[in-house]
Structure formats: C-alpha cells, structure tokens
Design an enzyme around this catalytic site. Structure first.
Site, PDB file in Angstrom:
ATOM      1  N   VAL A 185     107.297  23.464  93.084  1.00  0.00           N
ATOM      2  CA  VAL A 185     107.694  24.877  92.978  1.00  0.00           C
ATOM      3  C   VAL A 185     108.347  25.402  94.249  1.00  0.00           C
ATOM      4  CG1 VAL A 185     105.952  25.427  91.231  1.00  0.00           C
ATOM      5  CG2 VAL A 185     105.395  25.695  93.668  1.00  0.00           C
ATOM      6  N   TYR A 191      94.097  32.239 100.873  1.00  0.00           N
ATOM      7  CA  TYR A 191      94.166  32.365  99.413  1.00  0.00           C
ATOM      8  C   TYR A 191      94.230  33.836  99.000  1.00  0.00           C
ATOM      9  CZ  TYR A 191      93.008  31.260  94.531  1.00  0.00           C
ATOM     10  OH  TYR A 191      93.030  31.122  93.161  1.00  0.00           O
ATOM     11  N   LYS A 235      97.265  35.549  96.897  1.00  0.00           N
ATOM     12  CA  LYS A 235      97.035  36.122  95.572  1.00  0.00           C
ATOM     13  C   LYS A 235      97.223  37.641  95.572  1.00  0.00           C
ATOM     14  CE  LYS A 235      96.248  32.336  93.333  1.00  0.00           C
ATOM     15  NZ  LYS A 235      97.201  31.876  92.294  1.00  0.00           N
TER      16      LYS A 235
END
Length: 251
Positions: free
Chosen positions: A66, A157, A161
């Site tokens: 990605v 993280y 997010k």
C-alpha cells in the site's frame, strides 16, 4: 426470491487492502457474498489467502504494497481495463509495533505511520481518481477505538488511527464537491477475535473481555457487516462518520 440484503453489492467493483486474513478476509468474503461483481483482495502477502480465494469466482487476489505508488498505479490501470470503474474501497491494511513511549524506537514509529496512515492516503488517492470520474463511490477505512480514545503503549498506532479519522472527515467534505456522491466513513473496532488477539496471554484476554459490557470479544463478521452497511446504498446519506463496533467498550 433472493433477499435484497444479500445483494447490497450487486454489480459493484470493490477493493479491500490487508485482505489475506483476519478482518480483511471477513470483509472481502462478505462483499463477495453480497453480490459484488468483483472484489480485489489486496495484501503484501497473499499466501494465507490462496486456499479460500479459490472458493469465490468474483474475487481476485492482488499482491500489493500500500506504500508503493507504482503498484497502486498498476492496480488502478488494471481495474479500469477490467471494469472501467471502482465503487467501493475498504482501507483495512495496518500493522502494530507496540511499546511504551520511552521504549518506542523511531523506526517503529515510522513503520506504523507509513503503513497505517500514509498507506491509507496513497490507496485512497489512487482509487479516488477513478471514483471522481463517475462522481460516486464509498470509502470505508478501518480505524480503531485506540484512534478515538488512546491506549497505553500504542502512541504510534493511536496517532495513525486517529489520523485516518481526521483524513476521512476532510475527505467527506472534499469528495462531495460539485454534487458528487462519494462518501467516506470509518469503523473503529474494539477487541475482535482475530489471530492477533488470540496471541494475547489468557489472563490478559480475560481482563480485556471483562471490560466489555456485552461480555465477549467481537467476531470479524461483526466488522464485516458494518463495512457492508457503510459501503452500500443503505448508507447513502452517511458520510464523515466513525462507527464504533466494540460491544460497548467505549461509551
């Protein structure tokens, strides 16, 4: 007569990242089962998906990093050649490299932000270039309750997010300009019964479960159903939102 809800994706072309296993697999199978014309199952390592991919004639496996713009351009060109459009994008690819702040390395920070945030940006940029031509589409990005409410030992993280939530809200405004019906939403899962969760020590898992009002972990299909709803025309007036699927953990 076939139940209408089983045909929510009838004729639609879908792309799911991080889809070889876990949540990505459940999401891909649900979209395929809901009548999608084609689901492109994308993952940097497709090996875990080889067995189950064969069960679905409307699923195509694609090895994809990605964070590789060239690979994304190739995927876009392939989709245009095969179908001329993309209707649904599910940004699911993500990784963790957990550590307390004073133990977290710069490389662990960079890796998580690169995959979880930059990767979502790059994939969405590539697929949006197709959606804006047709003036419609649905983008669903998998965030986390860690992105809305934080967690110890997950600075990288949480930042990634939380970042995708902020991008999604901006996209909801940007992509709807000129009357376009291109929607962008997030799902924030709680503790879900995946391979990652099953690797947690039993005592820790018991403590996690005890915090959930519904008294159990979620299942991948719970997330898949949320994705199906937000990607479908049933959610045609919903954009820029974060749907928490966490058993009531964060209220």
């Amino acid at each position: 007569m076939m139940n209408k809800l089983t045909q929510d994706m009838q004729g639609k072309v879908c792309v799911v990242t991080g889809a070889a296993r876990g949540l990505g697999r459940a999401i891909s199978e649900r979209l395929a089962g809901a009548g999608a014309k084609r689901v492109y199952v994308c993952d940097i390592n497709l090996a875990p998906a080889h067995a189950w991919l064969e069960q679905y004639p409307n699923i195509t496996g694609v090895e994809l990093d990605v964070c590789d713009p060239a690979a994304l351009a190739q995927l876009s060109a392939r989709i245009v050649a095969d179908h001329g459009r993309v209707d649904v994008l599910v940004n699911n690819a993500g990784i963790t490299r957990d550590a307390l702040l004073d133990k977290m390395t710069a490389s662990d920070w960079d890796l998580v932000l690169n995959v979880n945030l930059k990767g979502v940006f790059l994939v969405t940029q590539a697929m949006y270039s197709l959606m804006k031509v047709q003036m419609q589409g649905a983008i669903v990005t998998i965030s986390s309750i860690v992105g809305t409410d934080g967690n110890i030992g997950q600075s990288n993280y949480a930042a990634s997010k939380g970042g995708v939530i902020a991008m999604t809200k901006g996209w909801a405004k940007e992509f709807a300009r000129g009357g376009a019906q291109i929607r962008a939403n997030c799902i924030a899962p709680g503790f879900i019964n995946t391979e990652m969760t099953r690797a947690v020590p039993e005592k820790v898992l018991e403590k996690m479960t005890a915090r959930i009002p519904l008294g159990r972990l979620g299942e991948p299909r719970d997330i898949a159903e949320g994705v199906l709803f937000l990607a479908s025309d049933r959610a045609r007036y919903i954009t820029g939102q974060v749907l928490k699927i966490d058993g009531g953990l964060v209220l």
